[in-house]
Each structure stands twice: as C-alpha cells, then as structure tokens.
Motif scaffolding. Structure first.
Motif, PDB file in Angstrom:
ATOM      1  N   ASP A 105     -58.943-110.817  -0.986  1.00  0.00           N
ATOM      2  CA  ASP A 105     -57.673-111.014  -1.159  1.00  0.00           C
ATOM      3  C   ASP A 105     -57.209-109.213  -0.698  1.00  0.00           C
ATOM      4  N   VAL A 106     -56.156-109.144  -0.008  1.00  0.00           N
ATOM      5  CA  VAL A 106     -55.502-107.943   0.375  1.00  0.00           C
ATOM      6  C   VAL A 106     -55.162-107.213  -0.864  1.00  0.00           C
ATOM      7  N   ASN A 107     -54.800-107.837  -2.061  1.00  0.00           N
ATOM      8  CA  ASN A 107     -54.298-106.878  -3.170  1.00  0.00           C
ATOM      9  C   ASN A 107     -55.689-106.417  -3.785  1.00  0.00           C
ATOM     10  N   GLY A 108     -56.602-107.055  -3.625  1.00  0.00           N
ATOM     11  CA  GLY A 108     -57.912-106.667  -4.482  1.00  0.00           C
ATOM     12  C   GLY A 108     -58.550-105.686  -3.563  1.00  0.00           C
ATOM     13  N   ALA A 109     -58.491-105.658  -2.198  1.00  0.00           N
ATOM     14  CA  ALA A 109     -58.968-104.760  -1.428  1.00  0.00           C
ATOM     15  C   ALA A 109     -58.177-103.441  -1.524  1.00  0.00           C
ATOM     16  N   VAL A 110     -56.958-103.547  -1.752  1.00  0.00           N
ATOM     17  CA  VAL A 110     -56.165-102.168  -1.667  1.00  0.00           C
ATOM     18  C   VAL A 110     -56.421-101.553  -3.142  1.00  0.00           C
ATOM     19  N   ARG A 111     -56.455-102.347  -4.051  1.00  0.00           N
ATOM     20  CA  ARG A 111     -56.631-101.750  -5.469  1.00  0.00           C
ATOM     21  C   ARG A 111     -58.015-101.091  -5.345  1.00  0.00           C
ATOM     22  N   ASN A 112     -59.180-101.709  -4.875  1.00  0.00           N
ATOM     23  CA  ASN A 112     -60.450-101.045  -4.836  1.00  0.00           C
ATOM     24  C   ASN A 112     -60.303 -99.747  -4.070  1.00  0.00           C
ATOM     25  N   GLY A 113     -59.516 -99.896  -3.087  1.00  0.00           N
ATOM     26  CA  GLY A 113     -59.442 -98.826  -2.079  1.00  0.00           C
ATOM     27  C   GLY A 113     -58.900 -97.605  -2.835  1.00  0.00           C
ATOM     28  N   VAL A 114     -57.986 -98.065  -3.485  1.00  0.00           N
ATOM     29  CA  VAL A 114     -57.321 -96.788  -4.274  1.00  0.00           C
ATOM     30  C   VAL A 114     -58.175 -96.208  -5.247  1.00  0.00           C
ATOM     31  N   ALA A 115     -58.609 -97.047  -6.062  1.00  0.00           N
ATOM     32  CA  ALA A 115     -59.709 -96.704  -7.183  1.00  0.00           C
ATOM     33  C   ALA A 115     -60.754 -95.637  -6.550  1.00  0.00           C
ATOM     34  N   ASN A 116     -61.387 -96.183  -5.392  1.00  0.00           N
ATOM     35  CA  ASN A 116     -62.561 -95.466  -4.843  1.00  0.00           C
ATOM     36  C   ASN A 116     -61.972 -94.028  -4.073  1.00  0.00           C
ATOM     37  N   SER A 117     -60.680 -94.248  -3.681  1.00  0.00           N
ATOM     38  CA  SER A 117     -60.199 -92.825  -3.039  1.00  0.00           C
ATOM     39  C   SER A 117     -60.060 -91.867  -4.100  1.00  0.00           C
ATOM     40  N   LEU A 118     -59.400 -92.276  -5.306  1.00  0.00           N
ATOM     41  CA  LEU A 118     -59.144 -91.381  -6.350  1.00  0.00           C
ATOM     42  C   LEU A 118     -60.348 -90.729  -7.233  1.00  0.00           C
ATOM     43  N   GLN A 119     -61.318 -91.692  -7.256  1.00  0.00           N
ATOM     44  CA  GLN A 119     -62.655 -91.239  -7.694  1.00  0.00           C
ATOM     45  C   GLN A 119     -63.074 -90.171  -6.963  1.00  0.00           C
ATOM     46  N   ILE A 120     -63.201 -90.543  -5.589  1.00  0.00           N
ATOM     47  CA  ILE A 120     -63.899 -89.404  -4.738  1.00  0.00           C
ATOM     48  C   ILE A 120     -63.089 -88.268  -4.598  1.00  0.00           C
ATOM     49  N   ALA A 121     -61.770 -88.297  -4.882  1.00  0.00           N
ATOM     50  CA  ALA A 121     -60.790 -87.079  -4.930  1.00  0.00           C
ATOM     51  C   ALA A 121     -60.955 -86.178  -6.062  1.00  0.00           C
ATOM     52  N   LYS A 175     -57.552-102.146  18.712  1.00  0.00           N
ATOM     53  CA  LYS A 175     -56.917-103.461  18.335  1.00  0.00           C
ATOM     54  C   LYS A 175     -57.777-104.307  17.727  1.00  0.00           C
ATOM     55  N   PHE A 176     -59.241-104.397  18.270  1.00  0.00           N
ATOM     56  CA  PHE A 176     -60.289-105.238  17.594  1.00  0.00           C
ATOM     57  C   PHE A 176     -61.287-104.483  16.695  1.00  0.00           C
ATOM     58  N   THR A 177     -60.709-103.562  15.958  1.00  0.00           N
ATOM     59  CA  THR A 177     -61.495-102.897  14.886  1.00  0.00           C
ATOM     60  C   THR A 177     -61.804-103.923  13.786  1.00  0.00           C
ATOM     61  N   ASN A 178     -62.779-103.334  12.798  1.00  0.00           N
ATOM     62  CA  ASN A 178     -63.104-104.162  11.789  1.00  0.00           C
ATOM     63  C   ASN A 178     -61.732-104.127  10.755  1.00  0.00           C
ATOM     64  N   SER A 179     -61.355-105.125  10.242  1.00  0.00           N
ATOM     65  CA  SER A 179     -59.961-105.134   9.385  1.00  0.00           C
ATOM     66  C   SER A 179     -60.193-104.468   8.317  1.00  0.00           C
ATOM     67  N   THR A 180     -61.459-104.832   7.559  1.00  0.00           N
ATOM     68  CA  THR A 180     -61.902-104.000   6.477  1.00  0.00           C
ATOM     69  C   THR A 180     -61.797-102.501   6.362  1.00  0.00           C
ATOM     70  N   ILE A 181     -62.273-101.999   7.519  1.00  0.00           N
ATOM     71  CA  ILE A 181     -62.420-100.586   7.782  1.00  0.00           C
ATOM     72  C   ILE A 181     -61.033 -99.958   7.969  1.00  0.00           C
ATOM     73  N   ALA A 182     -59.969-100.849   8.683  1.00  0.00           N
ATOM     74  CA  ALA A 182     -58.819-100.389   9.110  1.00  0.00           C
ATOM     75  C   ALA A 182     -58.142-100.159   7.738  1.00  0.00           C
TER      76      ALA A 182
END
Length: 114
Positions: A9-25, A84-91
C-alpha cells in the motif's frame, strides 16, 4: 494511460520511508513526549513522457502528548524526475526522502521535536 502496480500500500510505503529517513538522519522515533503524524495530501506520477515526474505533497504535524496540542504543522511538496521505466518502489523511496529532507530543513520542525 499507464498504471503503476505496487506490492504494498502507498500509505505503508510512505510511512516506512518517512520513519527510515528520520532514523537515518538521527531522529529518535521512540520519544513519547512528541508524536509526528503525517498524511499524504497528493502523491502522483506523470509518466506520459520520459522522464517521469513524481510529486508528493505531505502534511506533517507534531503533537505534544502531555497537552495533546499541535506544536508544529506544515505541508511539504516535493517533485522529482526519474526514468520512465524505473522501479516504482525506488522512485517512491527517493521522493519520500526528498520530503523528509525538506521537513528536516525546517527550523520549526527541529525546534518542535527537540
């Protein structure tokens, strides 16, 4: 017309991405004094031409848990281009990281969480 298929789910992917980016920072996410909430206002991709254009508009809110008052609120909009044809998860991860970077650069956010 094209479509993007995601494994999660996009919401889950964004939530996890935000959490990971904040932890790395270096932000500690287990502090119980303040809570960061977020919601996706807009997340779109225009891949009719190459490169594809990704846009993320996020609302971030920091709440003081003791008083239950909002101590910080902002909306951050970021745009990025990717092949255009990049991996959507990475994008998605790259776009979310840009949003978190914009959030971290905001002195009001840093003051609210410290």
């Amino acid at each position: 017309m094209t479509g993007i298929v995601l494994k999660e789910d996009v919401n889950g992917a964004v939530r996890n991405g935000v959490a990971n980016s904040l932890q790395i920072a270096g932000f500690h996410l287990n502090d119980r004094k303040r809570v960061l909430c977020g919601s996706i206002e807009t997340f779109s991709v225009d891949d009719t031409r190459s490169p594809a254009s990704w846009t993320l508009k996020m609302r971030y809110v920091v709440i003081d848990t003791a008083s239950r008052k909002v101590v910080f609120s902002t909306i951050k909009t970021v745009k990025q281009k990717s092949p255009k044809f990049t991996n959507s998860t990475i994008a998605i991860e790259d776009t979310v990281k840009l949003s978190v970077d914009a959030l971290i650069e905001d002195p009001g956010f840093v003051k609210a969480v410290n």
